[in-house]
Design a protein around this motif. Sequence first.
Motif, PDB file in Angstrom:
ATOM      1  N   ARG A  24     -12.936   0.151  -3.821  1.00 35.60           N
ATOM      2  CA  ARG A  24     -12.986  -1.274  -3.466  1.00 35.60           C
ATOM      3  C   ARG A  24     -12.163  -2.133  -4.420  1.00 35.60           C
ATOM      4  NH1 ARG A  24     -17.557  -4.842  -1.329  1.00 35.60           N
ATOM      5  NH2 ARG A  24     -18.392  -2.852  -0.677  1.00 35.60           N
ATOM      6  N   LEU A  78       0.824  -1.202   0.000  1.00 38.56           N
ATOM      7  CA  LEU A  78       0.000   0.000   0.000  1.00 38.56           C
ATOM      8  C   LEU A  78       0.861   1.256   0.000  1.00 38.56           C
ATOM      9  CD1 LEU A  78      -3.006   0.767   0.104  1.00 38.56           C
ATOM     10  CD2 LEU A  78      -2.834   0.788   2.593  1.00 38.56           C
ATOM     11  N   ILE A 127      -7.110   5.115  -2.478  1.00 35.34           N
ATOM     12  CA  ILE A 127      -7.076   3.647  -2.514  1.00 35.34           C
ATOM     13  C   ILE A 127      -8.122   3.053  -1.583  1.00 35.34           C
ATOM     14  CG2 ILE A 127      -5.644   1.598  -2.119  1.00 35.34           C
ATOM     15  CD1 ILE A 127      -3.193   3.368  -2.724  1.00 35.34           C
ATOM     16  N   THR A 128      -8.207   3.567  -0.354  1.00 28.88           N
ATOM     17  CA  THR A 128      -9.126   2.968   0.618  1.00 28.88           C
ATOM     18  C   THR A 128     -10.590   3.263   0.320  1.00 28.88           C
ATOM     19  OG1 THR A 128      -8.876   4.870   2.122  1.00 28.88           O
ATOM     20  CG2 THR A 128      -7.412   2.976   2.481  1.00 28.88           C
ATOM     21  N   TYR A 136      -8.368  -1.505  -3.951  1.00 22.88           N
ATOM     22  CA  TYR A 136      -7.927  -1.968  -2.635  1.00 22.88           C
ATOM     23  C   TYR A 136      -7.749  -3.489  -2.633  1.00 22.88           C
ATOM     24  CZ  TYR A 136      -7.848  -2.269   2.514  1.00 22.88           C
ATOM     25  OH  TYR A 136      -7.505  -2.506   3.822  1.00 22.88           O
ATOM     26  N   MET A 188     -11.691  -2.910   4.446  1.00 22.00           N
ATOM     27  CA  MET A 188     -11.630  -1.500   4.072  1.00 22.00           C
ATOM     28  C   MET A 188     -12.181  -0.638   5.206  1.00 22.00           C
ATOM     29  SD  MET A 188     -12.870  -1.640   0.083  1.00 22.00           S
ATOM     30  CE  MET A 188     -12.674   0.136  -0.146  1.00 22.00           C
ATOM     31  N   GLU A 240      -5.679   2.414   7.370  1.00 23.35           N
ATOM     32  CA  GLU A 240      -5.449   1.654   6.138  1.00 23.35           C
ATOM     33  C   GLU A 240      -6.379   0.450   6.048  1.00 23.35           C
ATOM     34  OE1 GLU A 240      -0.585   2.278   6.115  1.00 23.35           O
ATOM     35  OE2 GLU A 240      -1.455   0.286   6.410  1.00 23.35           O
TER      36      GLU A 240
END
Length: 299
Positions: free
Chosen positions: A269, A79, A265-266, A272, A286, A134
């Motif tokens: 879906r 990440l 990113i988070t 991620y 998430m 995160e």
Amino acid sequence: MHRHIALTRRHLLGVASAGAFVTIAGGTTGCSKTEGGGESDADLLAQLKKRGYAKVAYANEAPYGFKEGGTLKGEAPTLHAEVFKALGVPELRPVFSEWDGLIPGLLAGKYDVISAGMAILPERCEKALFSEPEFISPTAMMVPAGNPKKLGDLSSAKQAGVTLGVMSGAAEKGYAEGAGVPADRIRTLTKPQDGADAVRSGRIDAFVLTGISLRWLARTNKGLEVTEPFLPVVDGVKQYSPGGAVFRKGATSLRDAFNVELRKITSDRERYVSLLGTYGFTAAEMPPADLTTARLCSA
């Protein structure tokens, strides 16, 4: 409201493959320093972009952050590599630390960020800056294939009168007790593999741990399956157990820039899960949009 959210550090298992690989390299460059040994906040991101890498600390715990074959892998490095790449810093250079030394090493300027899936705890917030969450760590149960007792959460385990296994010193014992599972129906185990073995042998009906950890464990334990993850409730409060990246107290500009890219990113879906699915993370991990670090640090 989620005022008193229980946040615990988990010790997870295994060795991963694939994902975003971050190769190990050496060397340093000169930069302005604070008394703590790190770059001053005003020019930290600029310095990282100029030198082309960020130094990140890991504690060698899969699937959060670990080294395999000279390569740093796991949830956090994968990440963070995406985030730093978006910030114009193309490489992460790993620095190993024992878990208890992660924050002291950060404060001493040995690295720029902790990439180890560290839980966001109020007492840690007093010492360092955390990114926004995160991930969260929903709980799940490992059961025999087919889930013969039809277990879905701790309430169903109580209703079924089953015997549960939990890790010694982990939060799951409190979760089970909070759900009303009698003490004589809770067995304490030393390590995750002991839990899998106990389910397989019938000594317990289910082993309770984070879904992340159990999915990792299931890869090497045939004949067992993992239930859908759920959020335990203690005293009416959902237990999220979020984790994030960690920066020195003065590094607010870097942390804020990191958060902007992290949120992209988070909140996506597909992206991620594509990035972190290799390490057992699903959409269930998430973080909710309203679960903020500011709230967690003041809990």
